[in-house]
Each structure stands twice: as structure tokens, then as C-alpha cells.
Write an enzyme that holds these catalytic residues in place. Structure first.
Site, PDB file in Angstrom:
ATOM      1  N   ASP A 170     -17.485 -10.245  50.032  1.00  0.00           N
ATOM      2  CA  ASP A 170     -16.821  -9.100  50.739  1.00  0.00           C
ATOM      3  C   ASP A 170     -15.955  -9.567  51.911  1.00  0.00           C
ATOM      4  O   ASP A 170     -15.131  -8.745  52.234  1.00  0.00           O
ATOM      5  CB  ASP A 170     -17.930  -8.154  51.462  1.00  0.00           C
ATOM      6  CG  ASP A 170     -18.542  -7.496  50.254  1.00  0.00           C
ATOM      7  OD1 ASP A 170     -18.176  -7.635  49.106  1.00  0.00           O
ATOM      8  OD2 ASP A 170     -19.677  -7.081  50.486  1.00  0.00           O
TER       9      ASP A 170
ATOM     10  N   ARG B 154     -30.687  -0.040  51.588  1.00  0.00           N
ATOM     11  CA  ARG B 154     -32.074  -0.516  51.397  1.00  0.00           C
ATOM     12  C   ARG B 154     -33.141   0.172  52.091  1.00  0.00           C
ATOM     13  O   ARG B 154     -34.318   0.400  51.727  1.00  0.00           O
ATOM     14  CB  ARG B 154     -32.235  -2.047  51.288  1.00  0.00           C
ATOM     15  CG  ARG B 154     -31.411  -2.735  49.931  1.00  0.00           C
ATOM     16  CD  ARG B 154     -30.926  -3.853  50.434  1.00  0.00           C
ATOM     17  NE  ARG B 154     -30.553  -4.908  49.126  1.00  0.00           N
ATOM     18  CZ  ARG B 154     -29.017  -4.713  48.880  1.00  0.00           C
ATOM     19  NH1 ARG B 154     -28.295  -3.692  49.624  1.00  0.00           N
ATOM     20  NH2 ARG B 154     -28.567  -5.322  47.873  1.00  0.00           N
TER      21      ARG B 154
ATOM     22  N   LYS C  56     -24.484  -2.493  56.270  1.00  0.00           N
ATOM     23  CA  LYS C  56     -24.362  -1.489  55.185  1.00  0.00           C
ATOM     24  C   LYS C  56     -25.457  -1.717  54.168  1.00  0.00           C
ATOM     25  O   LYS C  56     -26.172  -0.803  53.570  1.00  0.00           O
ATOM     26  CB  LYS C  56     -22.933  -1.587  54.523  1.00  0.00           C
ATOM     27  CG  LYS C  56     -22.821  -0.438  53.257  1.00  0.00           C
ATOM     28  CD  LYS C  56     -21.294  -0.346  53.126  1.00  0.00           C
ATOM     29  CE  LYS C  56     -20.416  -1.290  52.278  1.00  0.00           C
ATOM     30  NZ  LYS C  56     -20.684  -1.300  51.016  1.00  0.00           N
ATOM     31  N   SER C  57     -25.486  -3.052  53.631  1.00  0.00           N
ATOM     32  CA  SER C  57     -26.720  -3.242  52.667  1.00  0.00           C
ATOM     33  C   SER C  57     -27.859  -2.894  53.000  1.00  0.00           C
ATOM     34  O   SER C  57     -28.810  -2.505  52.271  1.00  0.00           O
ATOM     35  CB  SER C  57     -26.320  -5.003  51.887  1.00  0.00           C
ATOM     36  OG  SER C  57     -24.997  -5.005  51.696  1.00  0.00           O
TER      37      SER C  57
ATOM     38  N   ARG D 290     -15.660   1.275  37.820  1.00  0.00           N
ATOM     39  CA  ARG D 290     -16.428   0.074  37.865  1.00  0.00           C
ATOM     40  C   ARG D 290     -17.374  -0.139  36.869  1.00  0.00           C
ATOM     41  O   ARG D 290     -18.161   0.897  36.761  1.00  0.00           O
ATOM     42  CB  ARG D 290     -17.089   0.097  39.287  1.00  0.00           C
ATOM     43  CG  ARG D 290     -15.873  -0.125  40.669  1.00  0.00           C
ATOM     44  CD  ARG D 290     -16.409  -0.237  41.771  1.00  0.00           C
ATOM     45  NE  ARG D 290     -17.130  -1.351  42.247  1.00  0.00           N
ATOM     46  CZ  ARG D 290     -17.845  -1.460  43.407  1.00  0.00           C
ATOM     47  NH1 ARG D 290     -17.595  -0.499  44.022  1.00  0.00           N
ATOM     48  NH2 ARG D 290     -18.386  -2.548  43.717  1.00  0.00           N
TER      49      ARG D 290
ATOM     50  N   LYS E  33     -14.582  -4.852  42.383  1.00  0.00           N
ATOM     51  CA  LYS E  33     -14.818  -4.198  43.488  1.00  0.00           C
ATOM     52  C   LYS E  33     -14.077  -2.988  43.569  1.00  0.00           C
ATOM     53  O   LYS E  33     -13.612  -2.515  42.475  1.00  0.00           O
ATOM     54  CB  LYS E  33     -14.726  -5.083  44.702  1.00  0.00           C
ATOM     55  CG  LYS E  33     -15.117  -6.493  44.724  1.00  0.00           C
ATOM     56  CD  LYS E  33     -17.015  -6.427  44.827  1.00  0.00           C
ATOM     57  CE  LYS E  33     -17.374  -7.497  44.770  1.00  0.00           C
ATOM     58  NZ  LYS E  33     -19.289  -7.595  44.519  1.00  0.00           N
TER      59      LYS E  33
ATOM     60  N   ARG F 280     -12.027  -2.204  52.621  1.00  0.00           N
ATOM     61  CA  ARG F 280     -11.721  -3.543  53.131  1.00  0.00           C
ATOM     62  C   ARG F 280     -10.174  -3.932  53.136  1.00  0.00           C
ATOM     63  O   ARG F 280      -9.737  -4.696  54.107  1.00  0.00           O
ATOM     64  CB  ARG F 280     -12.571  -4.453  52.573  1.00  0.00           C
ATOM     65  CG  ARG F 280     -14.275  -4.316  52.719  1.00  0.00           C
ATOM     66  CD  ARG F 280     -15.007  -5.411  52.344  1.00  0.00           C
ATOM     67  NE  ARG F 280     -16.388  -4.906  52.345  1.00  0.00           N
ATOM     68  CZ  ARG F 280     -17.350  -4.447  53.375  1.00  0.00           C
ATOM     69  NH1 ARG F 280     -16.885  -4.752  54.576  1.00  0.00           N
ATOM     70  NH2 ARG F 280     -18.372  -4.005  53.167  1.00  0.00           N
TER      71      ARG F 280
ATOM     72  N   ARG G  26      -9.546  -6.799  44.099  1.00  0.00           N
ATOM     73  CA  ARG G  26      -9.313  -7.417  45.321  1.00  0.00           C
ATOM     74  C   ARG G  26      -8.458  -8.638  45.121  1.00  0.00           C
ATOM     75  O   ARG G  26      -7.802  -9.073  46.255  1.00  0.00           O
ATOM     76  CB  ARG G  26     -10.561  -7.596  46.089  1.00  0.00           C
ATOM     77  CG  ARG G  26     -11.173  -6.155  46.670  1.00  0.00           C
ATOM     78  CD  ARG G  26     -12.379  -6.397  47.493  1.00  0.00           C
ATOM     79  NE  ARG G  26     -12.634  -5.270  48.023  1.00  0.00           N
ATOM     80  CZ  ARG G  26     -13.861  -4.896  48.452  1.00  0.00           C
ATOM     81  NH1 ARG G  26     -14.960  -5.874  48.280  1.00  0.00           N
ATOM     82  NH2 ARG G  26     -14.213  -3.868  49.103  1.00  0.00           N
TER      83      ARG G  26
HETATM   84  O1  SPQ Z   1     -21.155  -0.756  47.403  1.00  0.00           O
HETATM   85  P1  SPQ Z   1     -19.951  -1.500  47.023  1.00  0.00           P
HETATM   86  O2  SPQ Z   1     -18.776  -0.601  46.858  1.00  0.00           O
HETATM   87  O3  SPQ Z   1     -20.352  -2.379  45.735  1.00  0.00           O
HETATM   88  O4  SPQ Z   1     -19.568  -2.430  48.194  1.00  0.00           O
HETATM   89  C1  SPQ Z   1     -19.210  -3.694  48.337  1.00  0.00           C
HETATM   90  C2  SPQ Z   1     -18.290  -3.667  49.897  1.00  0.00           C
HETATM   91  O5  SPQ Z   1     -17.294  -4.390  49.726  1.00  0.00           O
HETATM   92  O6  SPQ Z   1     -18.776  -3.013  50.513  1.00  0.00           O
HETATM   93  C3  SPQ Z   1     -18.156  -4.199  47.235  1.00  0.00           C
HETATM   94  F1  SPQ Z   1     -17.427  -3.912  47.055  1.00  0.00           F
HETATM   95  O7  SPQ Z   1     -20.227  -4.673  48.615  1.00  0.00           O
HETATM   96  C4  SPQ Z   1     -21.418  -5.167  47.791  1.00  0.00           C
HETATM   97  C5  SPQ Z   1     -21.189  -6.511  47.706  1.00  0.00           C
HETATM   98  O8  SPQ Z   1     -19.869  -6.770  47.042  1.00  0.00           O
HETATM   99  C6  SPQ Z   1     -22.852  -4.920  48.578  1.00  0.00           C
HETATM  100  C7  SPQ Z   1     -23.947  -5.410  47.857  1.00  0.00           C
HETATM  101  C8  SPQ Z   1     -25.143  -4.994  48.066  1.00  0.00           C
HETATM  102  O9  SPQ Z   1     -25.516  -4.232  48.998  1.00  0.00           O
HETATM  103  O10 SPQ Z   1     -26.132  -5.412  47.313  1.00  0.00           O
HETATM  104  C9  SPQ Z   1     -23.726  -6.354  46.941  1.00  0.00           C
HETATM  105  C10 SPQ Z   1     -22.212  -7.087  46.753  1.00  0.00           C
HETATM  106  O11 SPQ Z   1     -22.106  -6.499  45.197  1.00  0.00           O
HETATM  107  P2  SPQ Z   1     -22.469  -7.324  43.914  1.00  0.00           P
HETATM  108  O12 SPQ Z   1     -21.429  -7.270  43.156  1.00  0.00           O
HETATM  109  O13 SPQ Z   1     -22.774  -8.796  44.454  1.00  0.00           O
HETATM  110  O14 SPQ Z   1     -23.690  -6.931  43.744  1.00  0.00           O
END
Ligand code: SPQ
Length: 427
Positions: free
Chosen positions: A312, A25, A20-21, A120, A339, A385, A343
Site C-alpha cells: 500500500d 479486524r 486500518k487493517s 474489484r 486496488k 492513497r 495503481r
Molecule cells: O480495503 P482495501 O480497499 O483493499 O485497502 C487497501 C488500501 O490501500 O487501503 C488496498 F487497496 O489495503 C489492503 C491491502 O492492500 C488492506 C489489506 C488488509 O487489511 O487485509 C490487505 C491488502 O490487500 P490484499 O490484496 O493483500 O489482500
């Protein structure tokens, strides 16, 4: 919906959906680069669809051709003001990263989200972006969505030590820094996932990383690329844990992303005595095949630098700990509170309602192991999740039923989750 209970074993080979990340990107870099970017194995979950929709509304042509997604990028200057507010749905990543992109654009955009995203905090990006000259504001002192961002063509570079470990804040600042007048320096609190840094280099950009310090020059131009996305280790995590705790199981997961900033769960499984092995490790794509088998596990301690490498996965790791011998302590994970849900509280509430013994703490949980699980009614509270964790926990329930409300939130990151579960059930 009624969840499957009392599983006799999980068997088989599975290819989990794209990361997903990295998917988010790839759309962002593809839209900002000049030329046609081709993306293979993108995740078609609701969150990534929000990012795709946002760039389409800013005039970028993005075509889903089935086997790949094609993005016709026109550079930062090619982005146009959207006619309507950008709806980011449930996706914190979309809202925060796109705020960084908008920082250098000379037009105003309103971003909205669902009930979970609207709670959030966006102050974590609003504060540094404001220092760079961006006009950005949300609701209350935490700058909750709806968020209005009006960027500037006179964006100033920044030197910013992050107050929290966050890949989203870091990435937003990298996207802003790419458009600023001069060099920005971003200093991480802890090292977090580095997909933005990796992809910036892949798209012909420049940055210097020295430990926790990242230097980015402004006024950069990016070139279109072909991107191959590995499977999401955060989705694989549910099968890794299921394979370890459901008796008579053996699972093989192919093409899983094993970027070292994401593999904390593998370290934890090994520390708990889980039977796990890696093969076909590909250093270029940072992917591997992972095998797990039902195991006798023991409790462990999880904290410090490890936390951002498995943030996560902590809900499903909490379930893992309920089946290990002895106690597991999770600390330094206060980020879990902001989150899709809190959580720490929601994991403790859901697993406790199923018979687990978990004490939520200010920055983590204390979990007693070897607890049988019972039937319950569980609500995802809109958190994908939590829903997937409950579905894996239900497999251990011998008597009783598990009813899951708002199960559709799982489509955020894993639309095929339940059909994959059916494929793996050995009965
Ligand atoms: O996009 P979202 O809702 O924040 O997604 C989450 C998840 O569980 O899918 C967090 F709730 O993942 C984030 C992760 O916790 C995805 C992410 C990223 O793609 O950069 C980074 C993380 O968040 P953070 O707070 O470290 O920036």
C-alpha cells in the site's frame, strides 16, 4: 481543492491515526467473540465505519464511547440476517473478510460497494469459498460486486494454496475455516500482513503457522478482549516520505505500528540512504517512534518478498523515487492493478502530469530520479492513497498550482490528513 505547494519545511511530532487493517479486524473479532470487547485508538475512517455498520446491521451492539469502542459480541451464532444489502463503500477489506465470516452462516446477504469497489475482483474469495460449500456469486467471471453470499452450517474444511499474495483472501479463509468441520490448511504465496493470525490468538483461538502454511481447526469459540491499536504505518508513510524529500524537515511520528509484515517501507528508506531512526520500540504492541529528516537519497530495486510488506506504500514510494539520485525499479507488484484504482497506471499518470519520469510496466514501474515537479490538475479517481501522494508531491512544486479533484476519498483511511499537514508545515 487547491493543494499547498512550495513548502519551506515540515517540523514537529505527530501521532498518526489507528491502523486500518487492525481496526477492521478488531470489529470482526469483537463481534464474533462472546462478551464485551473494548477497542482503543480505532481508526474512524470511512472503510472501518463500513465494517462497523455491517455488523450493526447483523444485530451486533457496537457503541462508540469516544475514548474507546465497545462491542457486545454474541459468537458466530449470534449474527442475524441483515434486512438490507450491506454497503461496504470503498472497502475491499470489509467485503472480502466479511464474506469469510458469512461462509458458515445459514442466511443470504447481498454486499454492494461504490464505483471503485464494484470494479474489484471477488473471484479470489468466491473460488475457495465455493469449494467449502458456500453459495457465492457476483457479476461476470471476475465475480464483481454486488456479491451475494449464502453460507452453510455444513461448511467443509479446505486445503488451499493461494494463487496470489493477499492478506484479504487469507483472512477470509481463516474466518471461514473457524466455522468448518475439521482442519483447514491455507498456504500463502508470499507472507502477507498477519494481523488476523495475531488477533485470533489474542481472542483465545488456535492456529498453527509454519512459514507460509497456516492450519486452522473448525468450530472454535472466541473470548472478548481489550485491544490497543497502534498507529497505521501506511498513513505514517506519507509523512515519512514528506520528511525525507521536503528540504529543512524533521518529523517524529509516535506509536507507529511496526509489525514486521508491514515495515517494507522502512527497509526501502534505509536502502535509499534516508535518515531514519526508530526508538521506544515496544515488542508487545509492535509499535515504535520513528524519526526522519531531509536526506540525499539514491535509487533502489524493490521486488520479491518485500512487495507484500509495502504494497500500500508503493504510490508514495514512487514519489520518493522521483527525488532520489538515479533509477528505481519496482517489480512483482502486479497486485497494484486491482486496488482502489490500477495503481501502476494511475501513479504513473499523476506523477507524469507533474513532471516526473515514470514508465509503467506489467508488474511495476521504472522511475528516473531527481526530477523537479510542476503544477497540474489531479484526480484521485476515488483512491485515497493517490490523493495523499498528490498532496505530498504538491509540497515540492515551486511554481504553479495543484488542483485535486475527489479529495474526499482521503476520508477512507485518514480523515485528519489535511489538518495534520497544516500542523506540520513550518511557515
Ligand atoms: O480495503 P482495501 O480497499 O483493499 O485497502 C487497501 C488500501 O490501500 O487501503 C488496498 F487497496 O489495503 C489492503 C491491502 O492492500 C488492506 C489489506 C488488509 O487489511 O487485509 C490487505 C491488502 O490487500 P490484499 O490484496 O493483500 O489482500
Amino acid at each position: 481543492m487547491k493543494l499547498r505547494t512550495n513548502a519551506k519545511g515540515l517540523k514537529g511530532t505527530l501521532c498518526v491515526p489507528g491502523d486500518k487493517s487492525i481496526s477492521h479486524r478488531s470489529i470482526i473479532f469483537g463481534s464474533l467473540a462472546k462478551g464485551v470487547t473494548k477497542v482503543h485508538n480505532i481508526l474512524r475512517g470511512e472503510d472501518v465505519l463500513s465494517t462497523i455498520r455491517a455488523f450493526r446491521e447483523m444485530g451486533v451492539k457496537i457503541e462508540d464511547k469516544g475514548n474507546l469502542v465497545e462491542i457486545k459480541g454474541c459468537g458466530f451464532d449470534g449474527l442475524q440476517a441483515p434486512k438490507n444489502p450491506l454497503n461496504m463503500g470503498n472497502s475491499g477489506t470489509s467485503m472480502r473478510l466479511i464474506s469469510g465470516v458469512l461462509a458458515g452462516r445459514n442466511f443470504g446477504v447481498q454486499m454492494i460497494g461504490d464505483d471503485s469497489l464494484s470494479k474489484r475482483p471477488m473471484d479470489r474469495i468466491a473460488l475457495p469459498l465455493r469449494q467449502m460449500g458456500v453459495n457465492i456469486s457476483g457479476q461476470t467471471s471476475r465475480e464483481l460486486p454486488p456479491l451475494v453470499v449464502h453460507g452453510t452450517s455444513d461448511l467443509q474444511p479446505i486445503r488451499y494454496p493461494l494463487p496470489m499474495a493477499s492478506a484479504q483472501v487469507k483472512s477470509a479463509l481463516i474466518f471461514a475455516a473457524l466455522q468448518a468441520k475439521g482442519e483447514s490448511v491455507i498456504i500463502e504465496k508470499e507472507i502477507t500482513r498477519n494481523h488476523t493470525e495475531d488477533m485470533l490468538l489474542q481472542f483465545g483461538g488456535e492456529l498453527k503457522v509454519n512459514g507460509k502454511e497456516i492450519r486452522v481447526q473448525g468450530n472454535q469459540e472466541l473470548k472478548a478482549q481489550e485491544v490497543f491499536i497502534p498507529g497505521d504505518i501506511s498513513s505514517a508513510a506519507f509523512w515519512l516520505v514528506a520528511g525525507l524529500i521536503v528540504p529543512n524537515s524533521k518529523l517524529i511520528l509516535t506509536n507507529v505500528g511496526v509489525n514486521e509484515t508491514r515495515t517494507g517501507i522502512l527497509d526501502v528508506i534505509q536502502a535509499m540512504g534516508g535518515r531514519l531512526s526508530l526508538s521506544e520500540v515496544d515488542d508487545m504492541t509492535k509499535s515504535a517512534t520513528i524519526m526522519v529528516e531531509s536526506s540525499d537519497l539514491h535509487g533502489t530495486e524493490i521486488g520479491g518478498e518485500l512487495i507484500p510488506r509495502l504494497i500500500d506504500e508503493l504510490p508514495i514510494i514512487a514519489l520518493l523515487a522521483t527525488q532520489a539520485k538515479g533509477q528505481t525499479v519496482i517489480q512483482n507488484a502486479e497486485e497494484l492493478k486491482v486496488k482502489e484504482t490500477d495503481r501502476i497506471q494511475v501513479v504513473a499518470d499523476v506523477l507524469t502530469s507533474m513532471g516526473a519520469r515514470i514508465k509503467p510496466t506489467a508488474d511495476g514501474m521504472i522511475i528516473q530520479g531527481k526530477t523537479p515537479l510542476n503544477g497540474a490538475s489531479v484526480n484521485t479517481n476515488g483512491d485515497h492513497r493517490i490523493g495523499m501522494m498528490a498532496a505530498i508531491a504538491a509540497l515540492l512544486v515551486e511554481d504553479g498550482t495543484v488542483e485535486l479533484t475527489r479529495a474526499e476519498s482521503i476520508n477512507t483511511s485518514y480523515p485528519d490528513f489535511f489538518s495534520h499537514l497544516e500542523d506540520l508545515l513550518d511557515d
